[in-house]
Design a protein around this motif. Sequence first.
Motif, mmCIF file in Angstrom:
data_model
loop_
_atom_site.group_PDB
_atom_site.id
_atom_site.type_symbol
_atom_site.label_atom_id
_atom_site.label_comp_id
_atom_site.label_asym_id
_atom_site.label_seq_id
_atom_site.Cartn_x
_atom_site.Cartn_y
_atom_site.Cartn_z
ATOM 1 N N HIS A 113 0.798 -1.227 0.012
ATOM 2 C CA HIS A 113 -0.196 0.107 0.207
ATOM 3 C C HIS A 113 0.934 1.242 -0.126
ATOM 4 O O HIS A 113 0.448 2.391 -0.215
ATOM 5 C CB HIS A 113 -0.823 0.014 1.144
ATOM 6 C CG HIS A 113 -2.080 -1.009 1.305
ATOM 7 N ND1 HIS A 113 -1.411 -2.310 2.064
ATOM 8 C CD2 HIS A 113 -3.082 -1.331 0.626
ATOM 9 C CE1 HIS A 113 -2.596 -3.004 1.884
ATOM 10 N NE2 HIS A 113 -3.486 -2.803 0.977
ATOM 11 N N ALA A 114 2.177 1.167 0.475
ATOM 12 C CA ALA A 114 3.044 2.273 0.551
ATOM 13 C C ALA A 114 3.220 2.658 -0.803
ATOM 14 O O ALA A 114 4.201 3.756 -1.158
ATOM 15 C CB ALA A 114 4.144 2.079 1.363
ATOM 16 N N LEU A 115 3.395 1.907 -1.765
ATOM 17 C CA LEU A 115 4.158 2.130 -3.217
ATOM 18 C C LEU A 115 3.030 3.107 -4.090
ATOM 19 O O LEU A 115 1.983 2.772 -4.074
ATOM 20 C CB LEU A 115 4.216 0.816 -4.067
ATOM 21 C CG LEU A 115 5.613 0.041 -3.762
ATOM 22 C CD1 LEU A 115 5.501 -1.299 -4.427
ATOM 23 C CD2 LEU A 115 6.764 0.812 -4.037
ATOM 24 N N PRO A 116 3.784 3.939 -4.624
ATOM 25 C CA PRO A 116 2.866 4.873 -5.704
ATOM 26 C C PRO A 116 2.113 4.087 -6.601
ATOM 27 O O PRO A 116 2.772 3.006 -7.294
ATOM 28 C CB PRO A 116 3.927 5.691 -6.094
ATOM 29 C CG PRO A 116 4.997 5.725 -5.269
ATOM 30 C CD PRO A 116 5.217 4.410 -4.682
ATOM 31 N N ALA A 117 1.159 4.482 -6.903
ATOM 32 C CA ALA A 117 0.146 3.618 -8.108
ATOM 33 C C ALA A 117 0.793 3.482 -9.449
ATOM 34 O O ALA A 117 0.826 2.723 -10.342
ATOM 35 C CB ALA A 117 -1.066 4.453 -8.321
ATOM 36 N N GLU A 118 1.779 4.626 -9.676
ATOM 37 C CA GLU A 118 2.375 4.699 -11.146
ATOM 38 C C GLU A 118 3.533 3.288 -11.384
ATOM 39 O O GLU A 118 3.643 2.884 -12.276
ATOM 40 C CB GLU A 118 3.236 5.847 -11.203
ATOM 41 C CG GLU A 118 2.548 7.193 -11.057
ATOM 42 C CD GLU A 118 2.692 7.688 -9.651
ATOM 43 O OE1 GLU A 118 3.273 8.825 -9.456
ATOM 44 O OE2 GLU A 118 2.251 7.185 -8.710
#
Length: 548
Positions: A393-398
């Motif tokens: 969940h901490a990773l950017p969506a891109e």
Amino acid sequence: MDNELTTFEKALANLFKARFPYVYISTWEEERVLSAIERVAKSESLVKTIRNVFVWKATTGLGGEGQQPSKEDTKNALKTFEFIEKYDGSAVFVLLDFHIHFGCQGRVADVQVIRKIRDTITLLKRSAKPKNVVFVCPTLVLPHDLQKDVTILDFDLPSSGEIKRVLDEMILVNRDSGRIQIDLKPGDAERLAKAAQGLTLQEAENAFARAMVETGRLDNKSVEVILEEKRQIIKKTGILEFIKSDLNMKDVGGLGNMKRWLKRRDKSWDDSAQKYCLPSPKGILITGVPGCGKSLTAKAISAMWQLPLLRLDIGKIFSGIVGSSEENMRSAIKTAEAIAPCILWIDEIEKGFSSTGTAGDSGTSSRVFGTFLTWMQEKVAPVFVAATANNIHALPAEMLRKGRFDEIFFVDLPTHRERVEILRVHLEKRLRDREVIGGFQIQENNLECLAQVTEGFVGAEIEHVVTSALFEAFSEDRSILLDDFLKAISQTVPLSITQAEQIRGIREWANVRAVAATSQDDRIEYVSQVNDVADDVRTTRGGRTIDF
């Protein structure tokens, strides 16, 4: 000659012809880049007008061809640009280590020199005879005032062909001397050159020399010496680490779905894959429950594919000096591509890129993240990225959209069958001495029993159980017993209990966004009587079912 030109030489020739006033080349290889600049400047077919080449050093001033300036005068940076303005011939002025005037390593930028550089732009563009200035520095340091006026040109590390030519020269010299025994079969020289990719020409020459003097010969076994030298050199960067892993896929219990996916893409960077018009795989992102073998799998890919493994520490990318973080990322990418084909392992990637978009670092993390994402999307070199993440969940969506990674695999709590495999791996690894084994046998009934009572345990916890049981036997100086394992299990509280809510959240995310690393056949789970919370966590298997 055009067929022999490198991409760099073609690009540099075009910049010279287009009258670009300033070109910045970041490289440690002064001798090699000066040779390339000389070839371009002296080729009428490339630049139309042949140019004299002058080289500036802080210690000697300007030196070169044609009209020679006073070296004493041109040690001064302002005097150097005055000479450039007055020089009435066609020329290329190469300024080595000129970044010392741009503000680096705590130095304050020289505002007079920067102003003089800007004042000279119009004169360089409109000069009757073409003149270009090339900054050659080991690091990229460019003040904000010059960002619109200076063109940055990449200078790649030497190809295997360039390294092969250096090796051929060394073989010729040492074969004639008789001091070194050369025992290379057809193709061995090419393999040695490929092993040295990622090094500068000087570093490659040093590696070959070390291989020769250590054994007094040069043969196919010299690859190990060269790789060891490469590990030392890459370690000096402080960003990339060359990992020597003795692991293989047999050391990874379960995860059959992901193993099959990886096996089908083995050798896909070889020429044989070109018949099928296949691209090299970009990489995978492995997420899931902590301790379930994500990092172990990433390291095992290297052995499975027989490719070098590089570890990228995202935390070391970021530096306090303005512009150096972006340069660190570009340097790491360039090194990985030079060594390709290789595995680039990024452990717990979310810790490095989770803070992108915050304003606290003046956008540095966003620029570094953007550089990495663009490379992931556009890269052509066969660099396979194996990234792991615990908190997806901490990773950017891109980063998670298609095109960055080939696949996102979810590693869940091991099933009954996977726990049997994991137990077998760790028991066979540690139970080797007959006195320690005693009456305990690594048989199916024992493995089934232990797998049954370790339901909800992750791989790391199962390994801990094995070592704890062995310590129990060691402390009493006796053979291992089944009861030792059962006692260690009873004293362990697994993550499926302590982090039940977090695991449930990871599974909910993975159900629609990731592919299960565990194959469908292994999902026939032994169901035991456990407490309600742990049972809910253990029997709901997350991840899309796609068997490869």
